[in-house]
Design an enzyme around this catalytic site. Structure first.
Site, short mmCIF file in Angstrom:
data_model
loop_
_atom_site.label_atom_id
_atom_site.label_comp_id
_atom_site.label_asym_id
_atom_site.label_seq_id
_atom_site.Cartn_x
_atom_site.Cartn_y
_atom_site.Cartn_z
N ILE A 59 2.85 2.12 10.68
CA ILE A 59 1.91 1.70 9.44
C ILE A 59 2.45 2.40 8.29
O ILE A 59 2.13 1.90 7.15
CB ILE A 59 0.67 2.13 10.03
CG1 ILE A 59 0.14 0.96 11.15
CG2 ILE A 59 -0.66 2.24 8.89
CD1 ILE A 59 -0.81 1.77 12.19
N ASP A 60 2.88 3.48 8.19
CA ASP A 60 3.10 4.45 7.18
C ASP A 60 4.32 3.78 6.44
O ASP A 60 4.19 3.52 4.97
CB ASP A 60 3.45 5.73 7.63
CG ASP A 60 3.15 6.97 6.70
OD1 ASP A 60 2.54 6.65 5.78
OD2 ASP A 60 3.79 7.99 6.98
N ASP A 61 5.47 3.46 7.16
CA ASP A 61 6.45 2.46 6.53
C ASP A 61 6.08 1.30 5.78
O ASP A 61 6.26 0.86 4.71
CB ASP A 61 7.59 2.17 7.52
CG ASP A 61 8.62 3.33 7.59
OD1 ASP A 61 9.55 3.33 6.75
OD2 ASP A 61 8.47 4.36 8.51
N HIS B 206 -1.95 6.79 2.68
CA HIS B 206 -0.76 5.76 2.00
C HIS B 206 -1.41 4.26 2.30
O HIS B 206 -1.10 3.53 1.40
CB HIS B 206 0.33 6.03 3.00
CG HIS B 206 1.03 7.36 2.61
ND1 HIS B 206 1.96 7.83 3.53
CD2 HIS B 206 0.97 8.15 1.65
CE1 HIS B 206 2.43 8.93 3.00
NE2 HIS B 206 1.76 9.12 1.83
#
Length: 661
Positions: free
Chosen positions: A402-404, A478
């Site tokens: 999810i972060d990427d 993010h």
């Protein structure tokens, strides 16, 4: 890029290391803006020069010497260890030894028993005699702290492979674990993806209990070689620790009586699970630990080294090796091209590079090709969710994160691509997938939704770090920032994320950093998200965070936070100034409207002063995490992309929320 590390406590920090190549800038002088612009321009040139012709960026991912030691132990176990590899690994391992004989798990950190035991054994494999002064110091250091018995379970598993430790004295992990249904406590999907990928092959190793001939004894690492594992009393049966210790004893009994047909079926199921999750490049999950244990497990199940699965697996591990000019060899635990590329794209765009610059277009082309459009393990919790998103590594289609995905979308929106429909489609898929991965309560974890079971961390086997993937402030921030840029700031799911973030703020005004060190990273992630989502800079949560950042600024104008802040609250917000952490603080303060404040001007001056002539920054300190405190990372590109982002936003202003720019 060559690392600047020696592993010794009190080592020279980035300020002193960069002193000979820096220029003094007065934070109160009118030329600060000009100095910042020049620094940003040099950093842009440096970063552009590091782009791969295919469009991606990747810095070294430096962890600790257990990666190098386990690589040698794996090759010894398989019978393929060669003298050149052993010699090159030993050069790196020796260089990381502290003066007291130990090895740390991060630059400037304290000695750590497991890392020291593994490094010592690796050097023995490379031919270093136990009577050599550096080896004698290491052995004495280990004995003084309890010997091998004080090492983590993973370390003792490696030693058990050669008879240096008894399998009977290790926690049991039966392959029948794979039979547990997905709703049952302690099924494999209760573990975070990194732990799941490691545990499944280790169930095979635990069942097989192999022992290869030991090339030498290790009596010098025991406090008492006659009693290498002194008995320890069980915890009270009324607590979870005591319950799980007794469960482990029951599993040891089961190991002796397990029905052969059932066990064989379980191991075959594990083998199929492992093979199905091998990536196209031969690795597993794009990370080293699952790869080495998968290779061992399949080898024990009869896969010879020339089998295509095994050959590809070993070749993938070779690609994790970084060979340096002095002939040393460092093994990366993972590789971070997608993460590095999206962060570099954001940095360059925010530093004024035209949105249709060829380097940015090429980066977008590469990121679009890396989009994952097939279902992975995340679908166990979200079976109806269509796929989309991005992983961290070159190849990891089973585990997009999810972060990427959030940062890639933010990067794509900063570039004017000649095929806008292609970008729109990828962004739409990634946004839909990210929204679908929201956990209960409104926040996001890294790889799975609602991966919050309390049981996996209780297992005696799981003493190696975080084994679940609960929501975190940095990932949630993010995502909120990305959703705000997509025009979804008022979407109820975004508002739930904001409310979760506000509730997660700590009393001191900071946010905990799960994937970066630590509260400086968490706070540097959250403030840009909150302001992008429409919270006024006068909001009490934002003011508390601004005050906290101001109170933790170092006298030299920079910011730093030591990894010990994860285990000792007295270290929170304290540490030697680093380029990446200074940038995180500046990014937060700039988002909060503090551009002309004294802390921001002093921080910008620090970045300008410590920049090297080639446009880069020096940063030996570790500012990333795999597991907070237990596994620390020095991302070698952090020292470039985050300072450039901060300088760019100082010079050119904050990027505006909303689709595109």
């Amino acid at each position: 890029m060559t690392a600047t590390t020696d592993g010794n406590a009190g080592a020279v920090g980035p300020r002193a290391a960069a002193a000979s190549t820096t220029h003094h800038t007065d934070a109160s002088a009118p030329d600060l803006d000009e100095a910042a612009a020049r620094a940003a321009e040099r950093a842009v040139e440096h970063l552009l020069a590091r782009q791969d012709p295919e469009g991606w960026w990747k810095g070294d991912l430096e962890t600790n010497v257990t990666m190098d030691a386990e690589d040698l132990l794996l090759r010894q176990f398989l019978g393929v260890l060669d003298a050149d590899t052993a010699r090159a690994a030993a050069l790196h391992i020796r260089r990381e030894q502290r003066e007291d004989g130990a090895w740390a798990t991060f630059y400037g950190g304290p000695g750590e028993v497991s890392a020291t035991v593994e490094a010592y054994v690796a050097l023995r494999l490379a031919g270093d005699p136990p009577e050599a002064p550096h080896m004698a110091r290491a052995a004495a250091w280990v004995r003084a702290r309890g010997g091998i018995a004080a090492a983590r379970v993973f370390t003792r598993i490696w030693l058990a492979l050669f008879g240096w430790w008894r399998w009977e004295d290790l926690p049991e992990l039966p392959p029948e674990l794979l039979f547990l249904p997905k709703w049952f406590p302690l099924n494999i999907y209760d573990f975070g993806c990194w732990a799941r990928q490691t545990i499944v092959p280790l169930t095979v190793v635990s069942a097989k209990r192999p022992v290869r001939p030991a090339p030498f004894p290790l009596d010098e690492l025991h406090t008492d070689p006659a009693r290498p594992n002194p008995p320890r009393p069980l915890a009270p049966a009324t607590g979870w620790d005591g319950i799980f210790q007794r469960l482990d004893k029951a599993l040891h009994v089961y190991h002796r009586v397990a029905p052969r047909a059932l066990r064989r079926t379980a191991m075959n199921l594990a083998a199929r699970w492992i093979v199905e999750r091998q990536e196209n490049d031969g690795c597993w999950g794009g990370i080293q630990p699952p790869a080495v244990y998968s290779v061992i497990a399949l080898h024990l199940l009869g896969y010879d080294l020339q089998h295509p699965v095994m050959r590809a697996g070993l070749e993938s591990l070779d690609r994790f090796a970084v060979w340096r000019e002095d002939g040393s060899r460092m093994v990366e635990a993972c590789q971070s091209p997608v993460w590095d590329t999206c962060l570099a794209t954001i940095a360059l765009a925010d530093a004024g590079l035209p949105p249709d610059h060829p380097a940015l277009v090429k980066a977008v082309d590469w990121m679009l090709d890396e989009e994952i459009t097939r279902t992975g393990d995340w679908a166990v919790r979200r079976p109806q969710l269509p796929p989309g998103g991005w992983a961290f590594e070159f190849h990891n289609d089973n585990y997009p994160d999810i972060d990427d995905t959030a940062e890639v979308v933010l990067a794509l929106r900063r570039v004017r691509h000649p095929e806008p429909a292609r970008v729109e489609a990828a962004v739409a898929r990634g946004t839909r997938w990210t929204l679908g991965m929201q956990s209960r309560g409104g926040a996001w974890g890294a790889f799975d939704a609602d991966n919050t079971s309390a049981f996996p961390n209780k297992l005696p086997f799981c003493d190696f770090g975080e084994v679940i993937d609960p929501p975190s402030a940095d990932v949630t921030a993010h995502v909120v920032e990305m959703l705000a840029y997509e025009g979804l700031a008022q979407d109820p799911r975004t508002r739930d994320g904001i409310e979760w973030l506000l509730a997660a703020q700590e009393p001191n005004g900071a946010w905990f950093g799960r994937w970066g060190v630590n509260h400086v990273y968490g706070t540097g992630s959250v403030l840009p998200a909150l302001t992008a989502a429409g919270l006024p800079v006068s909001h009490p949560a934002i003011r508390r965070a601004v005050d906290w950042l101001g109170s933790t600024q170092n006298e030299d104008g920079g910011w730093g936070e030591d990894l010990r802040s994860y285990s000792d609250p007295q270290w929170i917000g304290r540490g030697a100034s680093t380029a990446s952490q200074t940038a995180w603080a500046l990014i937060a303060l700039l988002a909060a409207g503090e551009r002309d404040s004294a802390p921001v001007r002093r921080g910008v001056a620090w970045l300008a002063e410590t920049q090297r002539e080639d446009g880069s920054w020096d940063e030996p300190y570790f500012t990333g995490t795999g597991f907070p405190w237990d596994f620390s990372i020095n991302y070698h590109l952090y020292r470039q992309v985050f300072p450039l982002t901060a300088l760019g936003r100082y010079v050119y202003g904050e990027p505006a929320p909303g689709k595109g720019r």
